[in-house]
Design an enzyme around this catalytic site. Structure first.
Site, mmCIF file in Angstrom:
data_model
loop_
_atom_site.group_PDB
_atom_site.id
_atom_site.type_symbol
_atom_site.label_atom_id
_atom_site.label_comp_id
_atom_site.label_asym_id
_atom_site.label_seq_id
_atom_site.Cartn_x
_atom_site.Cartn_y
_atom_site.Cartn_z
ATOM 1 N N GLU A 176 0.837 -1.213 0.000
ATOM 2 C CA GLU A 176 0.000 0.000 0.000
ATOM 3 C C GLU A 176 0.870 1.261 0.000
ATOM 4 O OE1 GLU A 176 -3.223 1.753 -0.799
ATOM 5 O OE2 GLU A 176 -3.602 -0.287 -0.110
ATOM 6 N N GLU A 193 1.556 6.270 -7.165
ATOM 7 C CA GLU A 193 0.476 7.166 -7.598
ATOM 8 C C GLU A 193 0.912 8.624 -7.502
ATOM 9 O OE1 GLU A 193 -3.115 6.295 -5.473
ATOM 10 O OE2 GLU A 193 -3.489 4.465 -6.618
#
Length: 138
Positions: free
Chosen positions: A82, A89
């Site tokens: 994560e 991102e």
């Protein structure tokens, strides 16, 4: 939008001048990155709650040491994936201010890595907890 506090960044200018982060600064940056994920990413918060529930269940079921190690490795794997997904991102958003198919692919693949890690972790949890719950309730 509030501005982010300025933190030292290791860039080409700093490298050329010979300035380096201390070990403490490096750990501080790492912990700030983890904190950023937990405070800004909904899925990281969900993973955190699930991890806490898994740890409580493991304690209540009195799982063995090997099971503890497997559960902790799974939790760490999901958290690490994560964090990497969030970093990727951010970099893609920094590099692309408009939609680009390659940016979508990069983001989808990173999200897929998190999903794989989470699904494998669920399977490991089932393998550990189904027998543990059967012995607890039978």
């Amino acid at each position: 939008m509030a501005t982010q506090p300025q933190r030292p960044v290791r860039n080409a200018k700093a490298k050329a001048s010979g300035v380096s982060f201390s070990l403490g600064q490096s750990f501080r940056c790492a912990f700030l990155g983890i904190l950023h994920c937990f405070t800004t990413q909904r899925n990281m918060m969900i993973h955190g709650v699930v991890a806490l529930l898994v740890l409580i269940a493991a304690a209540l079921c009195r799982v063995d040491a090997t099971s503890w190690i497997l559960l902790l490795l799974c939790i760490g794997s999901v958290f690490a994936c994560e964090c990497l997904n969030t970093a990727l991102e951010a970099v893609v958003d920094l590099a692309c201010d408009q939609y680009h198919e390659l940016a979508r692919i990069a983001k989808d693949c990173a999200a897929g890595a998190v999903l794989i890690s989470a699904l494998v972790s669920v399977v490991v949890g089932l393998v550990i907890f189904i027998p543990a719950l059967q012995t607890l309730f039978v």
